[in-house]
Design an enzyme around this catalytic site. Structure first.
Site, PDB file in Angstrom:
ATOM      1  N   PRO A   1       0.629  -1.518  -0.320  1.00  0.00           N
ATOM      2  CA  PRO A   1       0.465   0.347  -0.050  1.00  0.00           C
ATOM      3  C   PRO A   1       1.026   1.154   0.100  1.00  0.00           C
ATOM      4  CG  PRO A   1      -0.068  -0.745   2.237  1.00  0.00           C
ATOM      5  CD  PRO A   1       0.936  -1.743   1.561  1.00  0.00           C
ATOM      6  N   LEU A   2       0.621   1.900  -0.963  1.00  0.00           N
ATOM      7  CA  LEU A   2       1.472   3.497  -1.346  1.00  0.00           C
ATOM      8  C   LEU A   2       0.601   5.338  -0.838  1.00  0.00           C
ATOM      9  CD1 LEU A   2       3.685   1.722  -3.637  1.00  0.00           C
ATOM     10  CD2 LEU A   2       5.075   2.215  -1.476  1.00  0.00           C
ATOM     11  N   THR A   3       0.153   5.017  -0.095  1.00  0.00           N
ATOM     12  CA  THR A   3      -0.400   6.667  -0.407  1.00  0.00           C
ATOM     13  C   THR A   3       0.484   7.208  -1.135  1.00  0.00           C
ATOM     14  OG1 THR A   3      -0.909   6.645   2.116  1.00  0.00           O
ATOM     15  CG2 THR A   3      -0.849   8.585   0.869  1.00  0.00           C
TER      16      THR A   3
ATOM     17  N   ALA B   1      -3.267   3.957   1.328  1.00  0.00           N
ATOM     18  CA  ALA B   1      -4.542   3.486   2.477  1.00  0.00           C
ATOM     19  C   ALA B   1      -5.932   4.607   1.916  1.00  0.00           C
ATOM     20  CB  ALA B   1      -3.867   4.250   4.116  1.00  0.00           C
TER      21      ALA B   1
ATOM     22  N   GLN C   1      -6.744  -1.468   1.490  1.00  0.00           N
ATOM     23  CA  GLN C   1      -6.525  -0.966   2.469  1.00  0.00           C
ATOM     24  C   GLN C   1      -7.588   0.054   3.336  1.00  0.00           C
ATOM     25  OE1 GLN C   1      -2.449   1.024   3.127  1.00  0.00           O
ATOM     26  NE2 GLN C   1      -1.910  -0.483   4.749  1.00  0.00           N
TER      27      GLN C   1
ATOM     28  N   HIS D   1      -6.139  -1.539   7.626  1.00  0.00           N
ATOM     29  CA  HIS D   1      -4.459  -0.650   8.245  1.00  0.00           C
ATOM     30  C   HIS D   1      -4.463  -0.494   9.839  1.00  0.00           C
ATOM     31  CE1 HIS D   1      -1.003   1.420   8.296  1.00  0.00           C
ATOM     32  NE2 HIS D   1      -1.412   2.850   7.503  1.00  0.00           N
TER      33      HIS D   1
ATOM     34  N   ASN E   1       1.972   1.386  11.459  1.00  0.00           N
ATOM     35  CA  ASN E   1       1.693   2.534  11.270  1.00  0.00           C
ATOM     36  C   ASN E   1       1.814   4.045  12.158  1.00  0.00           C
ATOM     37  OD1 ASN E   1       3.381   1.158   9.694  1.00  0.00           O
ATOM     38  ND2 ASN E   1       2.840   2.401   7.802  1.00  0.00           N
TER      39      ASN E   1
ATOM     40  N   TYR F   1      -0.906   4.534  13.435  1.00  0.00           N
ATOM     41  CA  TYR F   1      -2.730   5.567  13.012  1.00  0.00           C
ATOM     42  C   TYR F   1      -3.344   4.603  13.567  1.00  0.00           C
ATOM     43  CZ  TYR F   1       0.118   6.879   8.828  1.00  0.00           C
ATOM     44  OH  TYR F   1       0.619   7.953   8.297  1.00  0.00           O
TER      45      TYR F   1
ATOM     46  N   ARG G   1      -3.059  -5.479   8.602  1.00  0.00           N
ATOM     47  CA  ARG G   1      -1.234  -5.072   8.877  1.00  0.00           C
ATOM     48  C   ARG G   1      -1.300  -4.913  10.399  1.00  0.00           C
ATOM     49  NH1 ARG G   1       1.889  -0.986   4.977  1.00  0.00           N
ATOM     50  NH2 ARG G   1       3.539  -2.771   4.403  1.00  0.00           N
TER      51      ARG G   1
ATOM     52  N   ASN H   1       5.339   8.136  14.137  1.00  0.00           N
ATOM     53  CA  ASN H   1       4.496   8.366  14.878  1.00  0.00           C
ATOM     54  C   ASN H   1       4.457   7.920  15.694  1.00  0.00           C
ATOM     55  OD1 ASN H   1       3.208  10.777  12.736  1.00  0.00           O
ATOM     56  ND2 ASN H   1       2.880   8.705  11.342  1.00  0.00           N
TER      57      ASN H   1
ATOM     58  N   GLY I   1       7.190  -2.096  -1.832  1.00  0.00           N
ATOM     59  CA  GLY I   1       6.715  -0.850  -1.762  1.00  0.00           C
ATOM     60  C   GLY I   1       7.482  -0.323  -2.969  1.00  0.00           C
TER      61      GLY I   1
HETATM   62  C1  FNR Z   1       4.211   3.914   2.644  1.00  0.00           C
HETATM   63  N1  FNR Z   1       3.953   3.147   3.470  1.00  0.00           N
HETATM   64  C2  FNR Z   1       2.682   2.689   3.112  1.00  0.00           C
HETATM   65  N2  FNR Z   1       1.817   1.718   3.892  1.00  0.00           N
HETATM   66  C3  FNR Z   1       0.646   1.309   4.335  1.00  0.00           C
HETATM   67  O1  FNR Z   1       0.512   0.870   5.403  1.00  0.00           O
HETATM   68  N3  FNR Z   1      -0.239   2.610   4.283  1.00  0.00           N
HETATM   69  C4  FNR Z   1      -0.218   3.366   3.127  1.00  0.00           C
HETATM   70  O2  FNR Z   1      -0.898   4.394   2.530  1.00  0.00           O
HETATM   71  C5  FNR Z   1       1.266   3.773   2.938  1.00  0.00           C
HETATM   72  N4  FNR Z   1       1.656   4.693   2.044  1.00  0.00           N
HETATM   73  C6  FNR Z   1       3.305   4.662   1.976  1.00  0.00           C
HETATM   74  C7  FNR Z   1       3.599   5.423   1.101  1.00  0.00           C
HETATM   75  C8  FNR Z   1       5.125   5.890   0.769  1.00  0.00           C
HETATM   76  C9  FNR Z   1       5.031   6.899  -0.342  1.00  0.00           C
HETATM   77  C10 FNR Z   1       5.835   5.059   0.947  1.00  0.00           C
HETATM   78  C11 FNR Z   1       7.300   5.205   0.654  1.00  0.00           C
HETATM   79  C12 FNR Z   1       5.528   3.794   1.876  1.00  0.00           C
HETATM   80  C13 FNR Z   1       5.026   1.973   3.393  1.00  0.00           C
HETATM   81  C14 FNR Z   1       4.347   0.971   2.385  1.00  0.00           C
HETATM   82  O3  FNR Z   1       3.914  -0.244   2.111  1.00  0.00           O
HETATM   83  C15 FNR Z   1       5.923  -0.107   2.657  1.00  0.00           C
HETATM   84  O4  FNR Z   1       5.647  -0.594   4.520  1.00  0.00           O
HETATM   85  C16 FNR Z   1       6.966   0.467   2.279  1.00  0.00           C
HETATM   86  O5  FNR Z   1       7.201   1.646   1.174  1.00  0.00           O
HETATM   87  C17 FNR Z   1       8.625  -0.523   2.457  1.00  0.00           C
HETATM   88  O6  FNR Z   1       8.881  -0.995   1.878  1.00  0.00           O
HETATM   89  P1  FNR Z   1       9.513  -0.642   0.682  1.00  0.00           P
HETATM   90  O7  FNR Z   1       8.872   0.056  -0.162  1.00  0.00           O
HETATM   91  O8  FNR Z   1      11.281  -0.933   1.664  1.00  0.00           O
HETATM   92  O9  FNR Z   1       9.320  -2.488  -0.228  1.00  0.00           O
HETATM   93  C1  8K6 Z   2       2.105   6.051   5.464  1.00  0.00           C
HETATM   94  C2  8K6 Z   2       1.377   7.488   4.978  1.00  0.00           C
HETATM   95  C3  8K6 Z   2       2.410   8.231   5.000  1.00  0.00           C
HETATM   96  C4  8K6 Z   2       1.605   9.381   3.801  1.00  0.00           C
HETATM   97  C5  8K6 Z   2       2.588  10.528   2.748  1.00  0.00           C
HETATM   98  C6  8K6 Z   2       3.337  10.335   1.897  1.00  0.00           C
HETATM   99  C7  8K6 Z   2       5.450  10.269   2.379  1.00  0.00           C
HETATM  100  C8  8K6 Z   2       6.011   8.825   2.840  1.00  0.00           C
HETATM  101  C9  8K6 Z   2       7.165   9.159   3.380  1.00  0.00           C
HETATM  102  C10 8K6 Z   2       7.722   7.923   3.732  1.00  0.00           C
HETATM  103  C11 8K6 Z   2       8.113   8.541   4.879  1.00  0.00           C
HETATM  104  C12 8K6 Z   2       9.035   7.760   5.997  1.00  0.00           C
HETATM  105  C13 8K6 Z   2       9.033   8.233   7.341  1.00  0.00           C
HETATM  106  C14 8K6 Z   2       9.585   6.007   8.054  1.00  0.00           C
HETATM  107  C15 8K6 Z   2      10.139   6.190   8.866  1.00  0.00           C
HETATM  108  C16 8K6 Z   2      11.313   5.345   9.159  1.00  0.00           C
HETATM  109  C17 8K6 Z   2      11.880   5.295  10.549  1.00  0.00           C
HETATM  110  C18 8K6 Z   2      13.380   4.470  10.537  1.00  0.00           C
END
Ligand code: FNR
Ligand code: 8K6
Length: 347
Positions: free
Chosen positions: A25-27, A58, A100, A174, A177, A179, A226, A234, A316
């Site tokens: 899942p990727l916002t 999400a 999600q 979800h 993380n 939330y 998840r 957070n 991701g």
């Molecule tokens: C995320 N991740 C994330 N996780 C989740 O549960 N819901 C979400 O909407 C998001 N959004 C999101 C946005 C962006 C830009 C990033 C980079 C990450 C976390 C994601 O699902 C995943 O756990 C991490 O990116 C780690 O995997 P990769 O990127 O190392 O393969």
């Molecule tokens: C999870 C939803 C986030 C929505 C905003 C998009 C921006 C995501 C950028 C990723 C930030 C990564 C923070 C990870 C913290 C790791 C600490 C070891």
């Protein structure tokens, strides 16, 4: 050798994945101003339909769950219609897709829904501001009353039903993380003294009520979760959190989720109070289908499956950089490296 990734995997009797690589899942913050998924989003997901499963970005279950701009919703008929375009496009390409379900709790901001306050387990504010909107500082949440908690559970269930109407193959709750659901599961955010706080059983109650009631309505085979036993986003970890997750996992073990998914950005992280990685902690306490994630590539992910650390691999950021991630792995083509600037555009 990454052959194991390309073997089909049965989540259960009704859902068969064509391979073990899942789009995480990727916002993307690209829904329209009514939080409706767009045609561009349908195209984006359809391009990734050759993964074993897509988990959507999400998606908020109701307006006060919003913590970032233009994150899609699943509470209006317009949003359901928008999602139907997405599921149709993915299914036309032979893919499978779960929605999600999200409520950000104390990570929400009244700015987004024109409200007075945000709801969370306790009045514990996060000392930070909204990413990319730094002028918005997080507020002190209002502790949810018991009727408000019951309403939240109902709203998760309604969102899951809406997801079925939109044509999804299932939903992933979800619970990770930092939330809302995760806020109930960690002592940092949960200071309640009623039946939703203090003990592992009480702190797990909200998460279990949500998955149980969703499953009653749409079936266990379509319900996934998840979680983030290790706090890193957070949230601050507390050694007492371990007992909460041991209890939660023992309860989940008795149920039949489609899968359990690790909420992690980096699976090389170690957590003192979990005696190591969160994934290994979960694997020890939960024997059913587990999805790993966090900094993997095909090689390291395939090895982790080989070593039985988890069963499915979620990817991701590389999926943002490479719409044709699966095709590139199969042809041996070089992958494009992810960078944060790619978030500006849906490709
Ligand atoms: C995320 N991740 C994330 N996780 C989740 O549960 N819901 C979400 O909407 C998001 N959004 C999101 C946005 C962006 C830009 C990033 C980079 C990450 C976390 C994601 O699902 C995943 O756990 C991490 O990116 C780690 O995997 P990769 O990127 O190392 O393969
Ligand atoms: C999870 C939803 C986030 C929505 C905003 C998009 C921006 C995501 C950028 C990723 C930030 C990564 C923070 C990870 C913290 C790791 C600490 C070891």
């Amino acid at each position: 050798m990454t052959d194991n990734l390309f073997k089909p995997f049965a989540l259960n009797d009704s859902i068969q994945l064509k391979n073990r690589i899942v789009m995480a899942p990727l916002t993307r913050c690209m829904a329209d101003d009514n939080l409706v998924p767009t045609q561009a989003m349908a195209n984006y997901y359809a391009k990734r339909a050759d993964s074993g499963l897509i988990i959507t970005e999400a998606t908020i279950i109701r307006p006060d769950g919003q913590g970032y701009p233009n994150t899609p919703g699943i509470f209006s008929s317009e949003q359901i219609k928008g999602w139907r375009k997405v599921t149709q496009a993915v299914h036309d390409k032979g893919g499978k897709i779960f929605l999600q379900l999200w409520h950000t709790g104390r990570v929400a901001h009244p700015y987004f829904f024109d409200g007075e306050y945000v709801l969370a387990p306790s009045a514990e504010r996060i000392d930070d501001s909204v990413p990319r909107m730094r002028e918005l500082t997080y507020t002190t949440p209002k502790p949810a009353s018991i009727p408000e908690i019951q309403q939240l559970v109902q709203d998760y269930v309604q969102a899951a039903k809406n997801a079925m109407r939109a044509g999804f193959d299932g939903v992933e709750v979800h619970g990770a993380n930092g939330y809302l659901i995760d806020q109930f599961l960690h002592h940092d955010a949960n200071k309640r003294t009623d039946e939703y706080g203090q003990t592992p059983e009480n702190m797990s109650r909200f998460a279990l009520q949500i998955v149980d009631q969703i499953a009653q309505n749409i079936g266990w085979e379509k319900t996934a979760l998840r979680i983030s036993p290790g706090a890193y986003f957070n949230m601050t970890g507390d050694e007492r959190d371990r007992d909460v997750f041991e209890y939660l996992l023992a309860q989940l073990e008795k149920r039949n989720l489609a899968y359990l998914h690790m909420g992690l950005f980096d699976d090389s992280m170690k957590f003192d109070y979990l005696s190591g990685s969160a994934t290994d902690f979960v694997r020890k306490n939960y024997s059913k289908t587990l999805m790993g994630v966090g900094g993997y590539n095909a090689q390291t992910g395939s090895e982790a499956i080989e070593q039985n650390r988890f069963d499915l691999l979620a990817i991701g950021r590389p999926f943002i950089a490479n719409p044709d991630y699966i095709g590139k792995l199969q042809s041996g083509e070089t992958l494009t490296e992810y960078n944060d600037e790619m978030l500006a555009e849906l490709v």
